[in-house]
Design an enzyme around this catalytic site. Structure first.
Site, PDB file in Angstrom:
ATOM      1  N   ASP A  13       0.833  -1.222   0.098  1.00  0.00           N
ATOM      2  CA  ASP A  13      -0.038   0.025   0.167  1.00  0.00           C
ATOM      3  C   ASP A  13       0.858   1.282  -0.008  1.00  0.00           C
ATOM      4  OD1 ASP A  13      -2.308  -1.519  -0.065  1.00  0.00           O
ATOM      5  OD2 ASP A  13      -2.098  -1.714   2.337  1.00  0.00           O
ATOM      6  N   GLU A  14       2.086   1.222  -0.434  1.00  0.00           N
ATOM      7  CA  GLU A  14       2.838   2.414  -0.731  1.00  0.00           C
ATOM      8  C   GLU A  14       2.395   3.405  -1.835  1.00  0.00           C
ATOM      9  OE1 GLU A  14       3.905  -0.687  -1.121  1.00  0.00           O
ATOM     10  OE2 GLU A  14       5.491  -1.177   0.482  1.00  0.00           O
ATOM     11  N   LYS A  16       1.602   2.171  -4.970  1.00  0.00           N
ATOM     12  CA  LYS A  16       2.422   1.505  -6.218  1.00  0.00           C
ATOM     13  C   LYS A  16       1.551   1.899  -7.388  1.00  0.00           C
ATOM     14  CE  LYS A  16       2.275  -2.445  -4.300  1.00  0.00           C
ATOM     15  NZ  LYS A  16       2.235  -2.191  -2.811  1.00  0.00           N
ATOM     16  N   LYS A  18      -0.795   4.349  -7.873  1.00  0.00           N
ATOM     17  CA  LYS A  18      -0.548   5.786  -8.228  1.00  0.00           C
ATOM     18  C   LYS A  18       0.670   6.054  -9.242  1.00  0.00           C
ATOM     19  CE  LYS A  18       0.638  10.426  -7.338  1.00  0.00           C
ATOM     20  NZ  LYS A  18       0.690  11.474  -6.383  1.00  0.00           N
ATOM     21  N   GLY A  40      -4.538  -4.409  -3.752  1.00  0.00           N
ATOM     22  CA  GLY A  40      -5.845  -3.191  -4.068  1.00  0.00           C
ATOM     23  C   GLY A  40      -4.768  -1.793  -4.455  1.00  0.00           C
ATOM     24  N   HIS A  41      -4.694  -1.560  -5.754  1.00  0.00           N
ATOM     25  CA  HIS A  41      -4.070  -0.530  -6.302  1.00  0.00           C
ATOM     26  C   HIS A  41      -4.995   0.718  -6.517  1.00  0.00           C
ATOM     27  CE1 HIS A  41      -0.514  -3.346  -7.100  1.00  0.00           C
ATOM     28  NE2 HIS A  41      -0.762  -3.248  -5.853  1.00  0.00           N
ATOM     29  N   THR A 144      -6.053 -11.377   3.674  1.00  0.00           N
ATOM     30  CA  THR A 144      -6.993 -10.685   2.819  1.00  0.00           C
ATOM     31  C   THR A 144      -8.190 -11.810   2.613  1.00  0.00           C
ATOM     32  OG1 THR A 144      -6.156 -11.270   0.632  1.00  0.00           O
ATOM     33  CG2 THR A 144      -5.435  -9.152   1.538  1.00  0.00           C
ATOM     34  N   ARG A 158       1.588 -28.904  -7.669  1.00  0.00           N
ATOM     35  CA  ARG A 158       1.690 -29.222  -8.924  1.00  0.00           C
ATOM     36  C   ARG A 158       0.259 -29.865  -9.339  1.00  0.00           C
ATOM     37  NH1 ARG A 158       7.063 -32.370  -8.082  1.00  0.00           N
ATOM     38  NH2 ARG A 158       6.106 -31.886  -5.908  1.00  0.00           N
ATOM     39  N   GLN A 239       1.847  -6.200  -3.471  1.00  0.00           N
ATOM     40  CA  GLN A 239       2.322  -6.286  -2.110  1.00  0.00           C
ATOM     41  C   GLN A 239       3.840  -5.904  -2.039  1.00  0.00           C
ATOM     42  OE1 GLN A 239       0.969  -9.657  -3.851  1.00  0.00           O
ATOM     43  NE2 GLN A 239      -0.688  -8.623  -3.186  1.00  0.00           N
ATOM     44  N   GLY A 317     -10.889  -2.768   3.598  1.00  0.00           N
ATOM     45  CA  GLY A 317     -11.385  -1.800   4.461  1.00  0.00           C
ATOM     46  C   GLY A 317     -10.715  -1.978   5.870  1.00  0.00           C
ATOM     47  N   LEU A 347       4.055  12.261   1.595  1.00  0.00           N
ATOM     48  CA  LEU A 347       4.846  13.180   2.492  1.00  0.00           C
ATOM     49  C   LEU A 347       3.819  14.172   3.082  1.00  0.00           C
ATOM     50  CD1 LEU A 347       7.664  13.923   3.621  1.00  0.00           C
ATOM     51  CD2 LEU A 347       7.950  15.723   1.387  1.00  0.00           C
ATOM     52  N   GLY A 431       0.057  14.031  -2.788  1.00  0.00           N
ATOM     53  CA  GLY A 431      -1.280  13.940  -2.663  1.00  0.00           C
ATOM     54  C   GLY A 431      -1.610  12.851  -3.484  1.00  0.00           C
TER      55      GLY A 431
END
Ligand code: GDP
Ligand code: IMO
Ligand code: MG
Length: 440
Positions: A13-14, A16, A18, A40-41, A144, A158, A239, A317, A347, A431
């Protein structure tokens, strides 16, 4: 050829999604190589261009309002007209979720997204989340609950079912029957599992997969051709490093490779072709789910970060646990991934704090000061952060476009991270909107 990887440097959730959306503006392909609907991006954008010939119902002459799209399986470059999405072999694909996501994208773009799905990617089927629940992984690890672990386990054992099996209905039916019977034997008397009729499930999936079966292809060949033709290909990690099956905080990890090696194993592109490896980190740290988190802020300040940063899971959520930037963990992520640059995100969320703690090392009761991220849980669990405290700032930075426009304390904060990690921070996000960036 230009191959760029965007990889989470923390616990996910960094931002990625955006960054991938922004970087793929000029890209030809955007590729997911790991994970499934656990990702979830969220992408916030002002408007998706309406294709020629389609009436723009929303064109009221008013400035465009921000919209958002939450990507789960489709790579986050898919909002652009000229960027094709590739779902790589390292993914586990829930066909129900994929059809729904394609439908939502189509509605938004007024056009079908151009997608290619690896013929060797594995399918995640409705019995996988049921098994995950029965095994207790949901409660023990706080996953999740999408069935990710059981789907990757089938792959490793396999007995997994791959997208190419959808092209051979009898083979697909037989495999679904075999796997379901096997599970019903392991979990006798479980009504949810017993309720599933394998024939009906197979028919159902075969029917719905007709919406994407023509896109199932050899994506390795496709990507190699594209790179040889000097196309730009962006690999979007799902992830993040500390959730990586091998290098993360095991067992509190996901079941796939979220570090740079995943591009090789999950998309078939050799590592020496990747020119830029962008590590993405928040200006602080979050984690959703159980597991160690050395810099977690358990006081009210942690709650404040939660609400300022809207730190709620994009998919589930769930509240994300919040804390301070951890340079020990980031050094580890950088070492493993070979980041050539960093993106520093959110930031703006730190604005208004009097001082900002930042962990530069850990203290362990018996080992004293630790500079290298411990991969053994029992050691990591006993570590305490050693903080430097940097002065904060009060000015609103969300409209800044140039580094020089940031208050001096914010610039010092950025430089402090760069100097410690010895990696340039090329973009600072201030933002959620796709335009809210400072490029350096
Ligand atoms: P991903 O899983 O790495 O793609 O990240 P998520 O989309 O799950 O979570 C990141 C969240 O932060 C999303 O809601 C984004 O819209 C939001 N976001 C991204 N960049 C910024 C930023 O610079 N500032 C703020 N305030 N929010 C951001
Ligand atoms: P993105 O791509 C944050 C976490 C879960 C749990 C652990 C295992 O949006 O950054 P899983 O369902 O994968 O077996 O859960 O991993 N997790 C994530 N946390 N962001 C994600 O994805 C995550 N995907 C899985 O919360 O702790
Ligand atoms: Mg996310």
């Amino acid at each position: 050829m230009t191959a760029i990887a965007i990889l989470g440097a923390q616990w996910g959730d960094e931002g990625k999604g955006k960054l991938t959306h922004v970087i793929t503006r000029d890209a030809d392909f955007c590729v997911r190589f790991n994970g499934g609907t656990n990702a979830g991006h969220r992408v916030v954008f002002s408007k998706v261009p309406v294709p020629a010939g389609v009436e723009d119902e929303e064109d009221s002459g008013m400035p465009p309002q921000p919209q958002e799209f939450k990507f789960n399986l489709v790579p986050s470059g898919a909002l652009h007209e000229h960027c094709a999405g590739v779902l790589g072999n390292g993914m586990v694909i829930d066909p129900y979720a994929l059809v729904e996501e394609i439908r939502a994208l189509q509605e938004l773009k007024h056009a079908e997204p151009e997608l290619y799905i690896s013929q060797t990617a594995h399918l995640l089927l409705p019995y996988h989340p049921l098994v995950e629940k029965l095994e207790g992984a949901k409660s023990e690890l706080d996953t999740t609950a999408k069935g990710i672990g059981p789907a990757y386990r089938d792959k490793a054992a396999r007995i997994g079912i791959r997208t190419s099996d959808l092209l051979f209905p009898e083979v697909f039916r037989e495999k679904v029957k075999r796997n379901l019977e096997r599970l019903q034997k392991i979990w006798p008397g479980q009504s949810d599992l017993e309720k599933i009729n394998s024939q009906q499930l197979a028919d159902d999936v075969l029917k719905l997969s007709s919406a994407f079966s023509d896109r199932i292809t050899d994506t390795v060949k496709l990507l190699h051709k594209a790179l040889r033709e000097k196309k730009t290909v962006v690999f979007e990690g799902a992830q993040a490093c500390l959730l990586d099956l091998d290098f993360g905080t095991y067992p509190y990890v996901t079941s796939s490779t979220a570090t740079i090696g995943g591009v090789g194993s999950g998309a078939g592109v050799p590592p020496q072709w990747i020119e830029r490896v962008i590590g993405i980190t928040k200006a602080y740290t979050t984690r959703v789910g159980h597991g160690p988190f050395v810099t977690e802020e358990k006081s009210e300040l942690g709650e404040e970060l939660l609400y300022r940063g809207h730190e709620f899971g994009t998919i589930t959520g769930r509240k994300r646990r919040c804390g301070w930037l951890d340079l020990v963990a980031l050094r580890y992520a950088s070492m493993l991934n070979g980041f050539t640059e960093l993106a520093l995100v959110k930031l703006d969320v730190l604005t208004g704090l009097k001082e900002i703690p930042i962990a530069t090392a850990y203290r362990h009761p018996s080992k004293e000061v630790i500079h290298n991220f411990p991969s053994v849980l029992e050691i990591l669990n006993q570590c305490e952060p050693i903080y430097e405290r940097l002065p904060g700032w009060n000015e609103d930075i969300s409209q800044c476009k140039e580094f020089a426009q940031l208050p001096p304390q914010a610039r010092d904060y950025v430089r402090f991270i760069e100097n410690h990690l010895e990696i340039p921070i090329r973009v600072i996000s201030v933002g959620p909107a796709d335009e809210a960036n400072i490029w350096r």
